[in-house]
Scaffold this active site. Structure first.
Site, PDB file in Angstrom:
ATOM      1  N   ARG A  49       0.850  -1.203   0.000  1.00 11.87           N
ATOM      2  CA  ARG A  49       0.000   0.000   0.000  1.00 11.87           C
ATOM      3  C   ARG A  49       0.880   1.245   0.000  1.00 11.87           C
ATOM      4  O   ARG A  49       0.627   2.205  -0.700  1.00 11.87           O
ATOM      5  CB  ARG A  49      -0.939   0.015   1.216  1.00 11.87           C
ATOM      6  CG  ARG A  49      -1.590   1.386   1.399  1.00 11.87           C
ATOM      7  CD  ARG A  49      -2.813   1.429   2.295  1.00 11.87           C
ATOM      8  NE  ARG A  49      -2.779   0.571   3.438  1.00 11.87           N
ATOM      9  CZ  ARG A  49      -2.070   0.791   4.581  1.00 11.87           C
ATOM     10  NH1 ARG A  49      -1.330   1.870   4.702  1.00 11.87           N
ATOM     11  NH2 ARG A  49      -2.117  -0.071   5.554  1.00 11.87           N
ATOM     12  N   TYR A 101     -15.082  17.773 -15.044  1.00 13.74           N
ATOM     13  CA  TYR A 101     -15.556  16.390 -15.111  1.00 13.74           C
ATOM     14  C   TYR A 101     -16.641  16.164 -14.052  1.00 13.74           C
ATOM     15  O   TYR A 101     -16.461  16.549 -12.890  1.00 13.74           O
ATOM     16  CB  TYR A 101     -14.358  15.455 -14.896  1.00 13.74           C
ATOM     17  CG  TYR A 101     -14.733  14.000 -14.857  1.00 13.74           C
ATOM     18  CD1 TYR A 101     -15.124  13.332 -16.016  1.00 13.74           C
ATOM     19  CD2 TYR A 101     -14.703  13.285 -13.674  1.00 13.74           C
ATOM     20  CE1 TYR A 101     -15.475  12.000 -15.984  1.00 13.74           C
ATOM     21  CE2 TYR A 101     -15.045  11.949 -13.630  1.00 13.74           C
ATOM     22  CZ  TYR A 101     -15.435  11.311 -14.790  1.00 13.74           C
ATOM     23  OH  TYR A 101     -15.786   9.996 -14.749  1.00 13.74           O
ATOM     24  N   ASP A 173      -6.247  19.022 -14.310  1.00 10.70           N
ATOM     25  CA  ASP A 173      -6.651  17.720 -14.848  1.00 10.70           C
ATOM     26  C   ASP A 173      -6.239  17.682 -16.318  1.00 10.70           C
ATOM     27  O   ASP A 173      -6.779  18.407 -17.152  1.00 10.70           O
ATOM     28  CB  ASP A 173      -8.179  17.563 -14.704  1.00 10.70           C
ATOM     29  CG  ASP A 173      -8.655  16.169 -15.091  1.00 10.70           C
ATOM     30  OD1 ASP A 173      -7.979  15.504 -15.890  1.00 10.70           O
ATOM     31  OD2 ASP A 173      -9.733  15.758 -14.599  1.00 10.70           O
ATOM     32  N   LYS A 198      -7.865   6.575 -19.369  1.00  8.44           N
ATOM     33  CA  LYS A 198      -8.091   7.143 -20.694  1.00  8.44           C
ATOM     34  C   LYS A 198      -6.838   6.975 -21.569  1.00  8.44           C
ATOM     35  O   LYS A 198      -6.397   5.869 -21.762  1.00  8.44           O
ATOM     36  CB  LYS A 198      -8.529   8.595 -20.547  1.00  8.44           C
ATOM     37  CG  LYS A 198      -9.564   8.823 -19.419  1.00  8.44           C
ATOM     38  CD  LYS A 198     -10.899   8.150 -19.672  1.00  8.44           C
ATOM     39  CE  LYS A 198     -11.836   8.117 -18.474  1.00  8.44           C
ATOM     40  NZ  LYS A 198     -12.095   9.376 -17.806  1.00  8.44           N
TER      41      LYS A 198
HETATM   42  C1  LIG Z   1     -12.518   9.817 -16.462  1.00  9.21           C
HETATM   43  C2  LIG Z   1     -12.079  11.120 -15.949  1.00  9.21           C
HETATM   44  C3  LIG Z   1     -11.830  11.331 -14.584  1.00  9.21           C
HETATM   45  C4  LIG Z   1     -12.081  10.246 -13.540  1.00  9.21           C
HETATM   46  O1  LIG Z   1     -11.261   9.150 -13.718  1.00  9.21           O
HETATM   47  P1  LIG Z   1     -11.681   7.635 -13.328  1.00  9.21           P
HETATM   48  O2  LIG Z   1     -10.470   6.863 -13.755  1.00  9.21           O
HETATM   49  O3  LIG Z   1     -12.913   7.300 -14.093  1.00  9.21           O
HETATM   50  O4  LIG Z   1     -11.907   7.602 -11.866  1.00  9.21           O
HETATM   51  C5  LIG Z   1     -11.389  12.575 -14.180  1.00  9.21           C
HETATM   52  N1  LIG Z   1     -11.223  13.579 -15.064  1.00  9.21           N
HETATM   53  C6  LIG Z   1     -11.462  13.428 -16.383  1.00  9.21           C
HETATM   54  C7  LIG Z   1     -11.264  14.571 -17.309  1.00  9.21           C
HETATM   55  C8  LIG Z   1     -11.902  12.199 -16.864  1.00  9.21           C
HETATM   56  O5  LIG Z   1     -12.167  12.053 -18.171  1.00  9.21           O
END
Ligand SMILES: *Cc1c(COP(=O)(O)O)cnc(C)c1O
Length: 410
Positions: A49, A101, A173, A198
């Site tokens: 962890r 998001y 982000d 992604k």
């Molecule tokens: C998908 C996404 C998230 C969240 O990520 P998860 O892996 O689904 O928890 C945060 N910000 C953006 C821009 C995203 O596309």
């Protein structure tokens, strides 16, 4: 920090790191615990962890690509956002974009409701609104650009410098572009984070996140919290994401080439009302995209003429595009923000955010462009010939209403 070019850094991540057997590819370490050398003699890792060799290799690779010091791998993208929340105490303010998001929006708003901090929701492209919010001296400013699903941009450098002038920590982000196409730390951010689900992993088989800090100090603080609250990512997912990372520069190039072709194709199509893609000259922030981003990315959205029925006909007639949430995988995906990613907002809130019911979002994959365009042509001509009255949409009750149950889940 690596001095190498991005493609080299991505490919070489973890290569030749195995001192024991000389494995060329970084081995996966699944052990949950590590032996001490002897009484009170620790090795680099003691418990998974807290730290894990595979996860450490992946985290450092992203830190190198982002030009930061510390990379912290989390179990999901949302876990990375939650980790940033640990920097906030009761009474602190956090400034978030109105079109961030949906999951981030939900987390900040609901933690604020429980009194963990105060949240200021601001349209960051509105300079006056931003300046008025910054007067309240937020502890943290969150930036997300380009935005989802309308691909709006904000100026990271400008917002970061105004935020830091009032003492805020700035977190960006960078999920939509990846470190290959945008590097927020070089524009003044303190933290950059991703949903590795992604583009970074890129094969739609991992849910994960990563966060990179500019300074060691902030990195140590957040790594301490990541261990404390137990949101570090699993070794197996780090292994897969590291594998995906090696082709990230190549994939991004292929994604973008296809997205450019799709954008110009849609832009000329008579079934399409408007295309939202920063690469188009008529995009309101095209110049900012050229300056701030290394390239335009591969996410785009468009509005169909003819009402929500036209959207249904389009979706029913596509065979290559998969109707699914998420983005950034090698396969092309299509989604309907109004009933999918943004279903938690009621129709009025969607309207206010500029999300119409005829808005369609594409994550353009790396299939052959001829097949991608052929598929869209079949869908769009079907939606056009379905004889949908362009006047039917705005005045009538929307066909796809958000049910109370759906909204409650959100
Ligand atoms: C998908 C996404 C998230 C969240 O990520 P998860 O892996 O689904 O928890 C945060 N910000 C953006 C821009 C995203 O596309």
């Amino acid at each position: 920090m690596s001095e190498k070019k991005v493609a080299t850094t991505a490919v070489r991540a973890g290569i030749n790191s195995d001192k024991h057997h000389g494995a060329v590819v970084a081995p996966i370490h699944l052990s949950s615990t590590y032996s001490l050398k002897g009484f009170n003699e620790k090795r680099d890792f003691d418990y998974s962890r807290t730290g894990n060799p595979t996860r450490a290799t992946f985290g450092q690779a992203i830190a190198d690509l982002e030009g930061g010091s510390t990379g912290i791998v989390t179990s999901t993208g949302m876990a990375a956002v939650h980790l940033i929340c640990q920097l906030l105490s009761v009474g602190d303010k956090v400034l978030i974009p109105h079109d961030c998001y949906g999951g981030s929006y939900r987390l900040f708003v609901h933690l604020a409701k429980r009194g963990q901090f105060d949240v200021l929701v601001v349209d960051q492209s509105d300079e006056q609104a931003l300046a008025e919010a910054l007067v309240q001296k937020p502890k943290l400013v969150l930036i997300e650009t380009p935005s989802n699903p309308l691909l709006r941009l904000v100026d990271i450098e400008k917002i970061a410098s105004a935020s830091k002038a009032v003492g805020a920590i700035v977190a960006v982000d960078n999920t939509f572009l990846s470190p290959i196409l945008q590097q927020p730390l070089s524009l003044g951010a303190d933290i950059v984070f991703h949903s590795t689900t992604k583009y970074i992993n890129g094969h739609s088989d991992v849910v994960g996140g990563v966060l990179v800090t500019k300074t060691n100090e902030l990195g140590e603080e957040l790594a301490w919290w990541a261990n404390c609250i137990g949101i570090t990512g699993p070794a197996f997912d780090s292994y897969l994401a590291l594998r995906g990372l090696k082709t990230l520069p190549l994939r991004m190039a292929a994604h973008q080439e296809n997205a450019n072709s799709v954008a110009s194709y849609l832009n000329k199509h008579s079934a399409v009302e408007i295309v939202h893609f920063p690469g188009l000259e008529e995009h309101p922030q095209h110049e900012l995209a050229k300056r701030q981003q290394i390239d335009f990315g591969a996410m785009l959205s468009f509005e169909l003429k003819g009402g929500v029925e036209a959207v249904k006909v389009l979706f029913d007639n596509l065979s290559l595009f998969t109707l699914a949430q998420s983005l950034g995988g090698v396969e092309s995906l299509i989604s309907h923000p109004s009933t999918m990613t943004h279903a938690g907002m009621d129709i009025e809130a969607q309207k206010a955010a500029g999300i119409s019911q005829t808005l369609v979002r594409l994550s353009v994959g790396i299939e052959d462009i001829e097949d991608i365009l052929a598929d869209l042509e079949v869908g769009l001509s079907a939606s056009q010939s379905a004889n949908v009255s362009p006047l039917s949409a705005p005045s009538k009750q929307p066909k796809f209403r958000i049910s109370a149950a759906q909204a409650a889940v959100w």
